[in-house]
Design a protein around this motif. Structure first.
Motif, PDB file in Angstrom:
ATOM      1  N   GLY A   6     -12.592  14.719   4.919  1.00 51.39           N
ATOM      2  CA  GLY A   6     -12.550  13.266   5.012  1.00 51.39           C
ATOM      3  C   GLY A   6     -12.760  12.607   3.660  1.00 51.39           C
ATOM      4  N   ARG A   7     -13.716  13.114   2.884  1.00 53.86           N
ATOM      5  CA  ARG A   7     -13.964  12.540   1.553  1.00 53.86           C
ATOM      6  C   ARG A   7     -12.819  12.872   0.586  1.00 53.86           C
ATOM      7  NH1 ARG A   7     -18.418  10.443  -0.250  1.00 53.86           N
ATOM      8  NH2 ARG A   7     -18.489  11.571  -2.260  1.00 53.86           N
ATOM      9  N   VAL A   8     -12.194  14.035   0.768  1.00 55.53           N
ATOM     10  CA  VAL A   8     -11.014  14.362  -0.045  1.00 55.53           C
ATOM     11  C   VAL A   8      -9.932  13.305   0.163  1.00 55.53           C
ATOM     12  CG1 VAL A   8      -9.087  15.966  -0.297  1.00 55.53           C
ATOM     13  CG2 VAL A   8     -11.426  16.845  -0.166  1.00 55.53           C
ATOM     14  N   LEU A   9      -9.625  13.030   1.418  1.00 56.02           N
ATOM     15  CA  LEU A   9      -8.538  12.099   1.724  1.00 56.02           C
ATOM     16  C   LEU A   9      -8.884  10.673   1.325  1.00 56.02           C
ATOM     17  CD1 LEU A   9      -7.457  13.558   5.176  1.00 56.02           C
ATOM     18  CD2 LEU A   9      -6.371  13.894   2.950  1.00 56.02           C
ATOM     19  N   GLU A  10     -10.149  10.302   1.493  1.00 60.96           N
ATOM     20  CA  GLU A  10     -10.589   8.962   1.092  1.00 60.96           C
ATOM     21  C   GLU A  10     -10.441   8.779  -0.420  1.00 60.96           C
ATOM     22  OE1 GLU A  10     -14.521   6.126   1.791  1.00 60.96           O
ATOM     23  OE2 GLU A  10     -14.774   8.294   1.616  1.00 60.96           O
ATOM     24  N   ALA A  11     -10.887   9.772  -1.185  1.00 61.32           N
ATOM     25  CA  ALA A  11     -10.772   9.681  -2.642  1.00 61.32           C
ATOM     26  C   ALA A  11      -9.314   9.691  -3.080  1.00 61.32           C
ATOM     27  CB  ALA A  11     -11.531  10.839  -3.287  1.00 61.32           C
ATOM     28  N   ALA A  12      -8.504  10.543  -2.441  1.00 61.14           N
ATOM     29  CA  ALA A  12      -7.089  10.625  -2.810  1.00 61.14           C
ATOM     30  C   ALA A  12      -6.380   9.301  -2.582  1.00 61.14           C
ATOM     31  CB  ALA A  12      -6.412  11.744  -2.025  1.00 61.14           C
ATOM     32  N   GLU A  22       2.382  10.042  -7.385  1.00 56.81           N
ATOM     33  CA  GLU A  22       2.868  11.211  -8.114  1.00 56.81           C
ATOM     34  C   GLU A  22       1.793  11.821  -9.021  1.00 56.81           C
ATOM     35  OE1 GLU A  22       3.167   7.705 -10.624  1.00 56.81           O
ATOM     36  OE2 GLU A  22       3.835   8.124  -8.572  1.00 56.81           O
ATOM     37  N   ALA A  23       0.708  11.091  -9.255  1.00 53.68           N
ATOM     38  CA  ALA A  23      -0.336  11.573 -10.165  1.00 53.68           C
ATOM     39  C   ALA A  23      -1.495  12.233  -9.433  1.00 53.68           C
ATOM     40  CB  ALA A  23      -0.868  10.419 -11.011  1.00 53.68           C
ATOM     41  N   VAL A  24      -1.399  12.367  -8.113  1.00 53.28           N
ATOM     42  CA  VAL A  24      -2.525  12.896  -7.327  1.00 53.28           C
ATOM     43  C   VAL A  24      -2.035  13.999  -6.394  1.00 53.28           C
ATOM     44  CG1 VAL A  24      -4.346  12.347  -5.664  1.00 53.28           C
ATOM     45  CG2 VAL A  24      -3.696  10.656  -7.408  1.00 53.28           C
ATOM     46  N   THR A  25      -2.759  15.113  -6.392  1.00 51.89           N
ATOM     47  CA  THR A  25      -2.482  16.221  -5.482  1.00 51.89           C
ATOM     48  C   THR A  25      -3.725  16.493  -4.641  1.00 51.89           C
ATOM     49  OG1 THR A  25      -0.869  17.293  -6.935  1.00 51.89           O
ATOM     50  CG2 THR A  25      -1.976  18.701  -5.343  1.00 51.89           C
ATOM     51  N   VAL A  26      -3.502  16.810  -3.376  1.00 58.11           N
ATOM     52  CA  VAL A  26      -4.595  17.092  -2.444  1.00 58.11           C
ATOM     53  C   VAL A  26      -4.587  18.578  -2.100  1.00 58.11           C
ATOM     54  CG1 VAL A  26      -5.311  16.771  -0.037  1.00 58.11           C
ATOM     55  CG2 VAL A  26      -4.795  14.787  -1.457  1.00 58.11           C
ATOM     56  N   ALA A  27      -5.782  19.175  -2.035  1.00 59.51           N
ATOM     57  CA  ALA A  27      -5.911  20.573  -1.618  1.00 59.51           C
ATOM     58  C   ALA A  27      -7.166  20.716  -0.761  1.00 59.51           C
ATOM     59  CB  ALA A  27      -6.007  21.495  -2.835  1.00 59.51           C
ATOM     60  N   HIS A  28      -6.991  21.201   0.455  1.00 61.60           N
ATOM     61  CA  HIS A  28      -8.121  21.428   1.351  1.00 61.60           C
ATOM     62  C   HIS A  28      -7.705  22.424   2.423  1.00 61.60           C
ATOM     63  CE1 HIS A  28      -6.184  18.853   4.324  1.00 61.60           C
ATOM     64  NE2 HIS A  28      -6.096  17.881   3.430  1.00 61.60           N
ATOM     65  N   SER A  29      -8.602  22.687   3.364  1.00 63.03           N
ATOM     66  CA  SER A  29      -8.387  23.762   4.339  1.00 63.03           C
ATOM     67  C   SER A  29      -7.539  23.351   5.530  1.00 63.03           C
ATOM     68  CB  SER A  29      -9.743  24.268   4.847  1.00 63.03           C
ATOM     69  OG  SER A  29     -10.468  23.205   5.456  1.00 63.03           O
ATOM     70  N   ARG A  30      -7.202  22.076   5.661  1.00 59.79           N
ATOM     71  CA  ARG A  30      -6.459  21.631   6.828  1.00 59.79           C
ATOM     72  C   ARG A  30      -4.962  21.494   6.565  1.00 59.79           C
ATOM     73  NH1 ARG A  30      -9.642  16.599   9.003  1.00 59.79           N
ATOM     74  NH2 ARG A  30     -11.772  17.409   8.921  1.00 59.79           N
ATOM     75  N   PHE A  31      -4.415  22.444   5.825  1.00 62.01           N
ATOM     76  CA  PHE A  31      -2.973  22.600   5.705  1.00 62.01           C
ATOM     77  C   PHE A  31      -2.570  23.834   6.489  1.00 62.01           C
ATOM     78  CE2 PHE A  31      -3.672  19.928   1.999  1.00 62.01           C
ATOM     79  CZ  PHE A  31      -2.518  19.155   1.928  1.00 62.01           C
ATOM     80  N   ILE A  32      -1.366  23.838   7.015  1.00 61.29           N
ATOM     81  CA  ILE A  32      -0.912  25.059   7.675  1.00 61.29           C
ATOM     82  C   ILE A  32      -0.819  26.159   6.626  1.00 61.29           C
ATOM     83  CG2 ILE A  32       0.282  23.814   9.510  1.00 61.29           C
ATOM     84  CD1 ILE A  32       2.907  24.329   8.155  1.00 61.29           C
ATOM     85  N   HIS A  58      -2.998  14.142 -14.489  1.00 59.15           N
ATOM     86  CA  HIS A  58      -2.883  14.474 -13.077  1.00 59.15           C
ATOM     87  C   HIS A  58      -4.286  14.681 -12.509  1.00 59.15           C
ATOM     88  CE1 HIS A  58      -0.091  15.540  -9.810  1.00 59.15           C
ATOM     89  NE2 HIS A  58      -1.120  16.249  -9.343  1.00 59.15           N
ATOM     90  N   ILE A  59      -4.469  14.317 -11.247  1.00 54.67           N
ATOM     91  CA  ILE A  59      -5.766  14.434 -10.588  1.00 54.67           C
ATOM     92  C   ILE A  59      -5.599  15.282  -9.339  1.00 54.67           C
ATOM     93  CG2 ILE A  59      -7.730  13.200  -9.586  1.00 54.67           C
ATOM     94  CD1 ILE A  59      -6.607  10.675 -11.057  1.00 54.67           C
ATOM     95  N   VAL A  60      -6.360  16.351  -9.249  1.00 50.55           N
ATOM     96  CA  VAL A  60      -6.394  17.185  -8.054  1.00 50.55           C
ATOM     97  C   VAL A  60      -7.667  16.843  -7.291  1.00 50.55           C
ATOM     98  CG1 VAL A  60      -6.499  19.526  -7.134  1.00 50.55           C
ATOM     99  CG2 VAL A  60      -5.104  19.034  -9.156  1.00 50.55           C
ATOM    100  N   VAL A  61      -7.513  16.428  -6.050  1.00 54.71           N
ATOM    101  CA  VAL A  61      -8.662  16.132  -5.193  1.00 54.71           C
ATOM    102  C   VAL A  61      -8.755  17.263  -4.182  1.00 54.71           C
ATOM    103  CG1 VAL A  61      -9.826  14.405  -3.777  1.00 54.71           C
ATOM    104  CG2 VAL A  61      -8.115  13.688  -5.458  1.00 54.71           C
ATOM    105  N   ALA A  62      -9.796  18.056  -4.284  1.00 55.62           N
ATOM    106  CA  ALA A  62      -9.871  19.287  -3.500  1.00 55.62           C
ATOM    107  C   ALA A  62     -11.208  19.419  -2.795  1.00 55.62           C
ATOM    108  CB  ALA A  62      -9.647  20.503  -4.400  1.00 55.62           C
ATOM    109  N   SER A  63     -11.196  20.215  -1.737  1.00 58.96           N
ATOM    110  CA  SER A  63     -12.436  20.623  -1.078  1.00 58.96           C
ATOM    111  C   SER A  63     -12.858  21.960  -1.671  1.00 58.96           C
ATOM    112  CB  SER A  63     -12.222  20.723   0.437  1.00 58.96           C
ATOM    113  OG  SER A  63     -11.330  21.786   0.733  1.00 58.96           O
TER     114      SER A  63
END
Length: 362
Positions: A6-12, A22-32, A58-63
């Protein structure tokens, strides 16, 4: 790095509004599973040792998925407060490789610790962090790191690791004097929880063998408790939250099912007939699209409803020995970028954000 999805997505969302999608990538455990593998590969291509197309900004927002294993390197780290050993592990993503071309303002490795309310007399980590790591360990970790948080004293890696970890996980007094009561209360809660876990574990411990020469008949069954391989049985012997994993398929406009269209390599958009056994290549493609639902959907009062509602996709032909890839699995049809109701929640899956979950009553 955030401690909850939740905090990953909020920050992203906030960062995309400020810097552009285009400058932000998300990485966490809730991807297939296939998307997670592709995400990892992309991170290595952009930020790995031999990255040739390292972006200018570029900014990676990850869990925690980026906490270890991936050999990636960043100029700046902003991390939620975490147990000191994990925070030091995260800092291993900072300036991991020699890069003479780092931006002038980022040539010194800096980690900013966030996710804490410092305005209170004793710092208050955000609720999600306390739920995952416990207030006791978070407070002790912040206490031993306090001399470093103003930037006047530098953390030496690996030189400081042993002392910091031993102090945080030890029993000696740490932190300012006015933290003492809060630390003691957190310790008592932590020890009570550990005692409860130990008591539960003891019920399933194998008894000691008898003296030399005594028969071993019944030894393994003597005190191992009554657990089986059902969901309830597994929960009895796991010191973690039970989880529910589903296989994701795509629901098309006409109501038919197919493998997710972005799967690639000849696996995307394959038909999944419900009145016959799917072709092996289609079934394998579905099996590769596992997705773990959030813990809140595995709670005792919710999980039975989740399983029951997904049961309508347990098609008879998919449960036969001719369909080993799908038999016994929970299948979850989605429409990409659209909300799907399930057990009182609204679920939406996108390639950019993974699975987002909200209450249907929100």
């Amino acid at each position: 790095m955030r401690n909850t999805v939740g905090r990953v997505l909020e920050a992203a969302a906030a960062l995309r509004e400020r810097f552009g999608a285009e400058a932000v990538t998300v990485a966490h455990s809730r991807f297939i599973d296939t998307d997670r593998a592709e995400n990892d590969l992309r991170l290595l291509e952009l930020f790995g040792r031999d990255a040739k197309d390292r972006p200018g900004r570029h900014i990676v927002v990850a869990s925690q998925v980026a906490e270890q294993s991936l050999d990636v390197d960043f100029d700046l780290l902003v991390s939620d407060a975490a147990p000191v050993d994990l925070l030091l592990q995260r800092m291993g993503r900072l300036h991991r490789h020699v890069r003479p071309d780092r931006p002038v303002g980022l040539r010194d490795a800096v980690c900013l610790v966030t996710g804490v309310d410092w305005s209170a007399p004793v710092p208050k980590p955000v609720r999600g962090s306390e739920f995952i790591y416990g207030r006791h360990m978070l407070l002790r970790s912040l206490a031993v790191l306090l001399p470093f948080l103003d930037g006047k004293r530098l953390v030496d890696l690996p030189g400081d690791i042993s002392a910091l970890v031993q102090d945080a996980y030890g029993r000696s007094q740490v932190g300012p004097g006015h933290w003492a009561q809060a630390l003691e209360e957190a310790r008592k809660v932590h020890e009570a929880l550990q005692a409860q876990k130990a008591w539960k574990a003891e019920r399933f411990c194998v008894a000691e063998a008898g003296r030399d020469g005594r028969p071993l008949t019944g030894w393994l069954a003597g005190s191992a408790g009554d657990a089986d391989d059902s969901r309830a049985g597994r929960a009895q012997v796991r010191d973690s939250e039970e989880s529910v994993e589903v296989l994701v398929v795509e629901e098309l406009e006409d109501g038919s099912l197919a493998t997710v269209h972005w799967a690639g390599e000849g696996r995307g958009g394959l038909a999944l007939p419900t009145d016959e056994v799917p072709l092996p290549e289609a079934a394998k493609a579905v099996a590769a699209c596992g997705l773990r639902l959030p813990v809140v959907m595995a709670k005792p009062r919710v999980v039975d409803r989740v399983v029951a509602e997904l049961g309508r996709f347990s098609f008879e032909k998919w449960q036969t020995k001719e369909s080993p890839w799908l038999a016994g699995q929970l299948v979850f049809p989605i429409r990409p970028n659209c909300q799907t109701p399930l057990a009182g929640f609204l679920l939406m899956y996108t390639r950019e954000n993974g699975l987002e979950v909200s209450s249907a009553d929100a």
